[in-house]
Design a protein around this motif. Structure first.
Motif, PDB file in Angstrom:
ATOM      1  N   ILE A   1      14.670 -30.336  21.645  1.00  0.00           N
ATOM      2  CA  ILE A   1      15.538 -29.536  20.405  1.00  0.00           C
ATOM      3  C   ILE A   1      13.966 -28.911  19.637  1.00  0.00           C
ATOM      4  N   VAL A   2      13.614 -29.800  18.984  1.00  0.00           N
ATOM      5  CA  VAL A   2      12.526 -28.973  18.300  1.00  0.00           C
ATOM      6  C   VAL A   2      11.593 -28.771  18.402  1.00  0.00           C
ATOM      7  N   ASN A   3      11.133 -28.496  20.061  1.00  0.00           N
ATOM      8  CA  ASN A   3      10.386 -27.459  20.441  1.00  0.00           C
ATOM      9  C   ASN A   3      10.660 -26.526  21.096  1.00  0.00           C
ATOM     10  N   LEU A   4      11.527 -26.031  21.374  1.00  0.00           N
ATOM     11  CA  LEU A   4      13.040 -24.858  21.964  1.00  0.00           C
ATOM     12  C   LEU A   4      12.672 -23.647  20.137  1.00  0.00           C
ATOM     13  N   PHE A   5      12.197 -24.690  18.945  1.00  0.00           N
ATOM     14  CA  PHE A   5      12.530 -23.452  17.382  1.00  0.00           C
ATOM     15  C   PHE A   5      10.518 -23.224  17.614  1.00  0.00           C
ATOM     16  N   SER A   6      10.121 -21.632  17.094  1.00  0.00           N
ATOM     17  CA  SER A   6       9.416 -21.373  16.885  1.00  0.00           C
ATOM     18  C   SER A   6       8.829 -22.121  15.666  1.00  0.00           C
ATOM     19  N   GLU A   7       7.274 -22.334  14.733  1.00  0.00           N
ATOM     20  CA  GLU A   7       7.245 -22.847  14.041  1.00  0.00           C
ATOM     21  C   GLU A   7       7.282 -22.237  12.039  1.00  0.00           C
ATOM     22  N   ASP A   8       8.072 -20.579  12.650  1.00  0.00           N
ATOM     23  CA  ASP A   8       8.625 -20.246  11.643  1.00  0.00           C
ATOM     24  C   ASP A   8      10.095 -19.909  11.587  1.00  0.00           C
ATOM     25  N   ALA A   9      10.635 -20.717  12.261  1.00  0.00           N
ATOM     26  CA  ALA A   9      12.452 -20.670  12.677  1.00  0.00           C
ATOM     27  C   ALA A   9      13.000 -20.486  11.168  1.00  0.00           C
ATOM     28  N   ILE A  10      14.361 -19.708  10.642  1.00  0.00           N
ATOM     29  CA  ILE A  10      15.389 -20.045   9.850  1.00  0.00           C
ATOM     30  C   ILE A  10      16.281 -20.368  10.631  1.00  0.00           C
ATOM     31  N   PHE A  11      17.076 -21.532  10.257  1.00  0.00           N
ATOM     32  CA  PHE A  11      17.571 -22.522  10.844  1.00  0.00           C
ATOM     33  C   PHE A  11      18.857 -22.946   9.619  1.00  0.00           C
ATOM     34  N   TRP A  12      20.045 -22.503  10.236  1.00  0.00           N
ATOM     35  CA  TRP A  12      21.371 -23.362   9.324  1.00  0.00           C
ATOM     36  C   TRP A  12      22.435 -23.569  10.199  1.00  0.00           C
ATOM     37  N   GLY A  13      21.682 -25.431   9.951  1.00  0.00           N
ATOM     38  CA  GLY A  13      22.974 -25.965  11.402  1.00  0.00           C
ATOM     39  C   GLY A  13      24.527 -26.307  10.782  1.00  0.00           C
ATOM     40  N   THR A  14      25.097 -26.762  10.805  1.00  0.00           N
ATOM     41  CA  THR A  14      26.574 -26.938  10.638  1.00  0.00           C
ATOM     42  C   THR A  14      26.769 -27.515   9.392  1.00  0.00           C
ATOM     43  N   GLY A  15      25.776 -28.871   9.119  1.00  0.00           N
ATOM     44  CA  GLY A  15      26.500 -29.276   8.171  1.00  0.00           C
ATOM     45  C   GLY A  15      24.835 -28.985   7.153  1.00  0.00           C
TER      46      GLY A  15
ATOM     47  N   ALA B   1      22.925 -27.770   4.264  1.00  0.00           N
ATOM     48  CA  ALA B   1      23.371 -27.693   2.735  1.00  0.00           C
ATOM     49  C   ALA B   1      22.479 -26.301   2.772  1.00  0.00           C
ATOM     50  N   GLU B   2      21.636 -26.659   2.730  1.00  0.00           N
ATOM     51  CA  GLU B   2      20.183 -24.945   2.539  1.00  0.00           C
ATOM     52  C   GLU B   2      19.622 -24.438   3.488  1.00  0.00           C
ATOM     53  N   LEU B   3      19.461 -23.402   3.609  1.00  0.00           N
ATOM     54  CA  LEU B   3      18.084 -22.959   4.805  1.00  0.00           C
ATOM     55  C   LEU B   3      17.462 -23.845   4.658  1.00  0.00           C
ATOM     56  N   VAL B   4      17.019 -24.178   6.435  1.00  0.00           N
ATOM     57  CA  VAL B   4      16.059 -24.538   6.670  1.00  0.00           C
ATOM     58  C   VAL B   4      14.897 -24.366   7.206  1.00  0.00           C
ATOM     59  N   GLU B   5      13.676 -24.052   6.624  1.00  0.00           N
ATOM     60  CA  GLU B   5      12.734 -22.597   7.107  1.00  0.00           C
ATOM     61  C   GLU B   5      11.516 -23.572   7.839  1.00  0.00           C
ATOM     62  N   ASP B   6      11.810 -24.810   8.861  1.00  0.00           N
ATOM     63  CA  ASP B   6      10.710 -24.881   9.248  1.00  0.00           C
ATOM     64  C   ASP B   6      10.694 -26.473  10.361  1.00  0.00           C
ATOM     65  N   THR B   7       9.918 -26.673  11.217  1.00  0.00           N
ATOM     66  CA  THR B   7      10.510 -27.365  11.856  1.00  0.00           C
ATOM     67  C   THR B   7      10.253 -28.938  12.005  1.00  0.00           C
ATOM     68  N   ALA B   8      10.013 -28.605  10.052  1.00  0.00           N
ATOM     69  CA  ALA B   8      10.096 -30.588   9.598  1.00  0.00           C
ATOM     70  C   ALA B   8      11.494 -30.474   9.661  1.00  0.00           C
TER      71      ALA B   8
ATOM     72  N   ILE C   1      13.425 -19.917  19.795  1.00  0.00           N
ATOM     73  CA  ILE C   1      13.896 -19.863  19.101  1.00  0.00           C
ATOM     74  C   ILE C   1      14.129 -19.877  17.511  1.00  0.00           C
ATOM     75  N   VAL C   2      13.838 -18.379  16.880  1.00  0.00           N
ATOM     76  CA  VAL C   2      13.198 -17.974  15.902  1.00  0.00           C
ATOM     77  C   VAL C   2      14.666 -17.880  14.969  1.00  0.00           C
ATOM     78  N   GLN C   3      15.563 -17.484  14.503  1.00  0.00           N
ATOM     79  CA  GLN C   3      16.541 -17.676  13.944  1.00  0.00           C
ATOM     80  C   GLN C   3      17.704 -18.648  14.095  1.00  0.00           C
ATOM     81  N   PHE C   4      18.442 -19.340  13.954  1.00  0.00           N
ATOM     82  CA  PHE C   4      19.914 -20.461  14.764  1.00  0.00           C
ATOM     83  C   PHE C   4      20.661 -20.209  13.312  1.00  0.00           C
ATOM     84  N   HIS C   5      21.930 -20.050  13.697  1.00  0.00           N
ATOM     85  CA  HIS C   5      23.219 -20.236  12.938  1.00  0.00           C
ATOM     86  C   HIS C   5      24.195 -20.860  13.443  1.00  0.00           C
ATOM     87  N   ASN C   6      24.579 -22.137  13.034  1.00  0.00           N
ATOM     88  CA  ASN C   6      25.655 -22.652  13.901  1.00  0.00           C
ATOM     89  C   ASN C   6      27.020 -23.247  13.124  1.00  0.00           C
TER      90      ASN C   6
END
Length: 153
Positions: A51-65, A67-74, A142-147
């Motif tokens: 999963i993580v390898n599908l994202f760019s290093e600078d991706a922005i991410f909102w998972g279903t759970g 609490a805050e916007l995630v902005e790195d692969t870590a 993936i550079v932006q993700f929202h679920n």
């Protein structure tokens, strides 16, 4: 005469609508669409690295759970880390329906619904997903993700 003109314009509209749909299907970017399917497969396989390898290093991410916007692969890795405790195949991730919009030759949007079904169940949890993908060094990422959960579920 009015009837003939009306029939002509109706047929013209139908022809354009049909060719537009066929063109949309032809315009789908299969490599970018494959990223969505690989995400679902990696989720089913409890493959955090996949999963993580599908994202760019600078991706922005909102998972279903999230609490805050995630902005790195870590942060994305941390979000999905719980999957490694789940046996592969215990939850099946599958696309229900989705649309793809190609913005340019190196930028695509995917939006739709996917479902997580626990092993032995017939129905599962439906989720909304939106992702932006960009071609980075010849690889779709993936550079932006929202679920998010479907309303009422």
């Amino acid at each position: 005469m009015k009837l003939l003109i009306s029939i002509f314009f109706t047929l013209l509209v139908i022809a354009f609508a049909g060719s537009s749909k066929a063109q949309d299907e032809e315009d789908r970017n299969p490599q970018a669409e494959d990223v969505f399917h690989r995400f679902l497969s990696a989720f089913t396989d409890s493959d955090v690295d996949g999963i993580v390898n599908l994202f760019s290093e600078d991706a922005i991410f909102w998972g279903t759970g999230s609490a805050e916007l995630v902005e790195d692969t870590a942060g994305i890795r941390l979000y999905f880390s719980g999957l490694s405790n789940r046996p592969p195949g215990e939850a099946l991730a599958r696309a229900q329906n989705f649309s793809i919009m190609e913005l340019s030759s190196d930028s695509v949007l995917i939006s739709g619904i996917w479902q997580v079904v626990l092993q032995g169940q017939n129905t599962g949890t439906s989720l909304r997903i939106s992702m932006a993908l960009s071609l980075r060094d010849g690889i779709w990422k993936i550079v932006q993700f929202h679920n998010s959960a479907m309303p009422g579920s």
